[in-house]
Design an enzyme around this catalytic site. Structure first.
Site: not given
Ligand code: SF4
Length: 211
Positions: A121, A139
């Site tokens: 991420k 996310d």
């Protein structure tokens, strides 16, 4: 899964809603974004933006961070939660950036993933925001909303979602699309009570239809 035409319609609708798809973390230097993203784990961007000005003032260079005492860094970031692990990762990343990468944040996934506390991420966000490369930032907002929209199969596994988004969202749109997911997730498609009745992209949403 959605057709290419459906996905394009969703991308365009989100552009209309949020023309400025910017990251809500505040930073000036490349490594400051990296550290801010680390701090944002299990914490809000707003909270991170409250602590980073004093943190970046106390440690104005990467060398300062590399030489920092972990406990002292922890005092600045305490309110972000998990401060010990985050402080350790920040100091460790600063040391590795200097020793292995010439003081520059790497511009590729493989090297970014070597840094302490950096997962896909964070790496995707850095690649998109610092280097303008494709960035599929999976996310919690992105995972939840793309599942509801039917762009993914609803998996909660970030890697599976990233793989599905790589097939659905054109690389050049990926970074901004993910930023817009965050903005849209805060305003409309919240985790607990999505505002489906009034949602501006309800007609394009698989889960929202019929509500
Ligand atoms: Fe989210 Fe509901 Fe809008 Fe679909 S209709 S995107 S579930 S708020």
């Amino acid at each position: 899964m959605r057709t290419k035409k459906d996905v394009n319609a969703i991308i365009e609708a989100l552009k209309g809603l949020y023309p400025d798809a910017i990251c809500s973390l505040e930073y000036e230097k490349d490594y400051e974004l990296l550290f801010s993203v680390r701090l944002s784990a299990q914490c809000t961007d707003a909270r991170v933006n409250m602590v980073t000005p004093a943190l970046f003032q106390r440690y104005p260079t990467l060398a300062d961070f590399a030489a920092a005492d972990v406990d002292e860094v922890g005092q600045y970031i305490h309110s972000c939660g998990f401060w010990r692990a985050k402080a350790r990762d920040i100091v460790g990343s600063a040391q590795m950036l200097l020793s292995d990468f010439g003081g520059k944040v790497p511009d590729n996934m493989e090297d970014l993933l070597r840094l302490p506390g950096v997962g896909r991420k964070t790496a995707n966000l850095v690649l998109g925001d610092i280097y303008g490369k494709e960035g599929y930032v999976c996310d919690t907002h992105c995972i939840r909303i793309t599942g509801r929209l039917g762009i993914t199969d609803g998996s909660k596994d970030p890697l599976k979602v990233e793989q599905q988004l790589r097939k659905a969202i054109p690389p050049g749109e990926s970074n901004n699309f993910c930023h817009r997911m965050v903005l849209f997730g805060r305003e409309w498609c919240t985790a607990r009570s999505p505002r489906c009745q009034e949602c501006p992209i309800k007609a394009l949403c698989r889960e929202g239809k019929g509500k």
